[in-house]
Motif scaffolding. Sequence first.
Motif, mmCIF file in Angstrom:
data_model
loop_
_atom_site.group_PDB
_atom_site.id
_atom_site.type_symbol
_atom_site.label_atom_id
_atom_site.label_comp_id
_atom_site.label_asym_id
_atom_site.label_seq_id
_atom_site.Cartn_x
_atom_site.Cartn_y
_atom_site.Cartn_z
ATOM 1 N N ALA A 189 60.701 41.500 36.801
ATOM 2 C CA ALA A 189 59.465 41.784 36.079
ATOM 3 C C ALA A 189 59.844 42.490 34.781
ATOM 4 O O ALA A 189 60.661 43.413 34.789
ATOM 5 N N VAL A 190 59.287 42.031 33.673
ATOM 6 C CA VAL A 190 59.510 42.672 32.382
ATOM 7 C C VAL A 190 58.204 43.337 31.987
ATOM 8 O O VAL A 190 57.162 42.686 31.917
ATOM 9 N N LEU A 191 58.271 44.640 31.734
ATOM 10 C CA LEU A 191 57.091 45.408 31.341
ATOM 11 C C LEU A 191 57.071 45.523 29.824
ATOM 12 O O LEU A 191 58.030 46.004 29.218
ATOM 13 N N THR A 192 55.987 45.063 29.220
ATOM 14 C CA THR A 192 55.864 45.104 27.766
ATOM 15 C C THR A 192 54.432 45.449 27.385
ATOM 16 O O THR A 192 53.523 45.394 28.220
ATOM 17 N N ALA A 193 54.223 45.798 26.135
ATOM 18 C CA ALA A 193 52.886 46.110 25.638
ATOM 19 C C ALA A 193 52.034 44.837 25.619
ATOM 20 O O ALA A 193 52.561 43.746 25.367
ATOM 21 N N PRO A 194 50.741 44.963 25.893
ATOM 22 C CA PRO A 194 49.874 43.766 25.916
ATOM 23 C C PRO A 194 49.959 42.936 24.639
ATOM 24 O O PRO A 194 49.980 41.712 24.701
ATOM 25 N N GLN A 195 50.044 43.585 23.485
ATOM 26 C CA GLN A 195 50.087 42.848 22.218
ATOM 27 C C GLN A 195 51.417 42.136 21.992
ATOM 28 O O GLN A 195 51.530 41.299 21.108
ATOM 29 N N GLU A 196 52.437 42.421 22.808
ATOM 30 C CA GLU A 196 53.742 41.781 22.666
ATOM 31 C C GLU A 196 53.985 40.678 23.693
ATOM 32 O O GLU A 196 55.010 40.005 23.644
ATOM 33 N N MET A 197 53.053 40.485 24.620
ATOM 34 C CA MET A 197 53.259 39.516 25.700
ATOM 35 C C MET A 197 53.465 38.094 25.182
ATOM 36 O O MET A 197 54.381 37.400 25.619
ATOM 37 N N SER A 198 52.636 37.649 24.282
ATOM 38 C CA SER A 198 52.721 36.279 23.774
ATOM 39 C C SER A 198 54.041 36.049 23.042
ATOM 40 O O SER A 198 54.708 35.031 23.254
ATOM 41 N N SER A 199 54.428 36.978 22.201
ATOM 42 C CA SER A 199 55.676 36.862 21.457
ATOM 43 C C SER A 199 56.874 36.867 22.400
ATOM 44 O O SER A 199 57.806 36.062 22.242
ATOM 45 N N LEU A 200 56.855 37.745 23.397
ATOM 46 C CA LEU A 200 57.959 37.804 24.356
ATOM 47 C C LEU A 200 58.047 36.516 25.160
ATOM 48 O O LEU A 200 59.129 35.963 25.342
ATOM 49 N N ARG A 201 56.916 36.012 25.624
ATOM 50 C CA ARG A 201 56.920 34.751 26.378
ATOM 51 C C ARG A 201 57.530 33.638 25.528
ATOM 52 O O ARG A 201 58.340 32.855 26.014
ATOM 53 N N GLN A 202 57.167 33.570 24.266
ATOM 54 C CA GLN A 202 57.704 32.533 23.385
ATOM 55 C C GLN A 202 59.218 32.694 23.223
ATOM 56 O O GLN A 202 59.954 31.709 23.266
ATOM 57 N N GLN A 203 59.696 33.920 23.056
ATOM 58 C CA GLN A 203 61.140 34.152 22.935
ATOM 59 C C GLN A 203 61.862 33.691 24.194
ATOM 60 O O GLN A 203 62.917 33.057 24.111
ATOM 61 N N LEU A 204 61.311 34.026 25.353
ATOM 62 C CA LEU A 204 61.950 33.655 26.612
ATOM 63 C C LEU A 204 61.933 32.147 26.826
ATOM 64 O O LEU A 204 62.917 31.563 27.274
ATOM 65 N N GLU A 205 60.813 31.504 26.507
ATOM 66 C CA GLU A 205 60.701 30.052 26.665
ATOM 67 C C GLU A 205 61.647 29.300 25.737
ATOM 68 O O GLU A 205 62.086 28.198 26.054
ATOM 69 N N ASN A 206 61.970 29.888 24.587
ATOM 70 C CA ASN A 206 62.804 29.213 23.595
ATOM 71 C C ASN A 206 64.293 29.504 23.736
ATOM 72 O O ASN A 206 65.095 28.961 22.985
ATOM 73 N N ASP A 207 64.672 30.352 24.681
ATOM 74 C CA ASP A 207 66.085 30.685 24.859
ATOM 75 C C ASP A 207 66.668 29.809 25.965
ATOM 76 O O ASP A 207 66.253 29.883 27.118
ATOM 77 N N VAL A 208 67.641 28.996 25.619
ATOM 78 C CA VAL A 208 68.208 28.023 26.567
ATOM 79 C C VAL A 208 68.883 28.709 27.757
ATOM 80 O O VAL A 208 68.796 28.222 28.884
ATOM 81 N N LEU A 209 69.547 29.834 27.542
ATOM 82 C CA LEU A 209 70.200 30.526 28.657
ATOM 83 C C LEU A 209 69.185 31.137 29.616
ATOM 84 O O LEU A 209 69.388 31.124 30.830
ATOM 85 N N ILE A 210 68.104 31.652 29.090
ATOM 86 C CA ILE A 210 67.053 32.208 29.947
ATOM 87 C C ILE A 210 66.423 31.088 30.766
ATOM 88 O O ILE A 210 66.230 31.220 31.975
#
Length: 120
Positions: free
Chosen positions: A91-112
């Motif tokens: 589980a990654v805990l982040t600020a509500p306003q950063e959720m969308s940006s973080l999800r996009q970063q994770l979805e776009n990282d091939v190793l993740i």
Amino acid sequence: MTSSRTSLIPLSILSGPCSWSQERRRHALLIGTASPEETWGDVADIPAPSPFRNRHATGCLCCSRAPVVMILAQVFQERVTGRRPFFQEVAVLTAPQEMSSLRQQLENDVLIRARYQLIS
């Protein structure tokens, strides 16, 4: 919690207090700061962004990878080598306003994507 169709580690993004059961948290890794009343199997802090971010050439790993992506790569390696307690999900805990940006970063990282399965 494991998926019968994949061996990927389930990865959830949280924006506030966790409603997971104590049993589920006991087998999970939290990336972020746990509240005092929550007990997790393991906790990893989110590192500060690199002071060199965006100073090196395009594609440089220390400049282009987000801190959460870097810690996810590190904890995976530590899990595999036995240097970190085994966890069944993250589980990654982040600020509500950063959720969308973080999800996009994770979805776009091939190793993740190769190691983790993002849970809605």
